[in-house]
Design a protein around this motif. Structure first.
Motif, short mmCIF file in Angstrom:
data_model
loop_
_atom_site.label_atom_id
_atom_site.label_comp_id
_atom_site.label_asym_id
_atom_site.label_seq_id
_atom_site.Cartn_x
_atom_site.Cartn_y
_atom_site.Cartn_z
N VAL A 55 0.84 -1.19 0.00
CA VAL A 55 0.00 0.00 0.00
C VAL A 55 0.88 1.24 0.00
N GLN A 85 -8.45 0.45 2.78
CA GLN A 85 -7.82 -0.44 3.75
C GLN A 85 -8.61 -0.52 5.06
N LYS A 132 -1.50 -6.41 9.12
CA LYS A 132 -1.65 -5.25 8.23
C LYS A 132 -1.71 -3.95 9.02
N GLU A 135 -0.78 -0.58 7.17
CA GLU A 135 -1.81 -0.06 6.28
C GLU A 135 -2.95 0.59 7.06
#
Length: 278
Positions: A55, A85, A132, A135
């Motif tokens: 990203v 996201q 994640k 992100e």
């Protein structure tokens, strides 16, 4: 070997961003290595973004626009990418939050997302989303850009005293987070109140909630659970919660007394020297 994974630009904002990056880079006659050199980053990062494996950040996007002469295209696209996201059930609220002219929120457990520091947000998000977290942190911080507009939304935040006392991340993380809250004293359009434990029972005990107001659209009420958000424009709900919010404002400490409590908690619980707090 260079990754030549084929993207479907319509699959997601991230795929569209990657395909546009590859197209613009090739149009400029540059290799991934050459573009990476212009951006002071590794060619592998260019490849990861082009194949939707990474990203992009806003800073990366701004440097792309400068290097490729794309007149702000990637700086505009990255907002869509970062918003994508966010959890799917939260995205609609984030879109409406960005359009609101007045935001009033009561937070029972945590600092409101628009006011979180990077480290505070990371400590929260890595509990359940370690895979994640970068992100999600980037997406949360990007939400905060609405506060830097020339005409930002009016913002009124009531936090329960528990928010100040719950140590998220570490004592240092909390010192910086509470110091960040104090900076909003200097913003005319933002007010923060603390609802002290001494208030006893109150109308917000069912949990956190947010009210959004707009120039011409109906008001919205929002609350959320573990994996879902509930948003409604039902006039009866808006009326009931608006009255409830006014009652919370009346029960909470004044913005000035709230700032004094925040500074005192910083000093006594997290070891901050209040004389160094701006």
């Amino acid at each position: 070997m260079v990754n030549i994974r084929t993207l479907d630009p319509s699959a997601s904002p991230l795929d569209y961003y990657g395909s546009e990056l590859r197209r613009e880079r090739e149009r400029a006659g540059m290799t991934q290595e050459q573009l990476g050199g212009c951006l002071f980053c590794a060619a592998s990062l260019i490849g990861q973004v082009e194949t939707a494996m990474k990203v992009p950040t806003r800073n990366f996007s701004e440097r792309l626009d400068a290097a490729l002469g794309t007149e702000g295209r990637f700086s505009r696209l990255v907002g869509l990418v970062l918003r994508s996201q966010l959890p799917a059930w939260f995205q609609q609220f984030a879109e409406m939050e960005a359009l609101a002219t007045y935001i009033s929120t009561y937070q029972a457990q945590l600092v409101y997302g628009l006011l979180q520091t990077k480290d505070y947000a990371r400590a929260l998000l890595e509990v359940d989303h370690y895979d994640k977290v970068d992100e999600l942190v980037a997406a949360r911080l990007d939400r905060q850009r609405i506060l830097e507009r020339e005409l930002p939304p009016a913002l009124w935040v009531i936090v329960d005293e528990a928010v100040l006392l719950r140590e998220v991340g570490s004592r240092e993380v909390m010192r910086k987070q509470l110091a960040h809250l104090l900076t909003f004293q200097r913003r005319q359009w933002a007010k923060i109140q603390v609802l002290p434990f001494a208030s006893g029972q109150h109308t917000g005990m069912m949990g956190s909630f947010t009210l959004l107001r707009f120039e011409s659209d109906p008001d919205l009420f929002y609350t959320e659970g573990y994996d879902s958000g509930h948003m409604t424009a039902n006039p009866l709900v808006i009326r009931e919660r608006s009255v409830g919010y006014a009652r919370l404002q009346a029960m909470a400490l004044s913005p000035e007394d709230s700032a004094e409590l925040i500074a005192r908690v910083m000093e006594e619980r997290y070891g901050a020297d209040r004389s160094t707090v701006a």
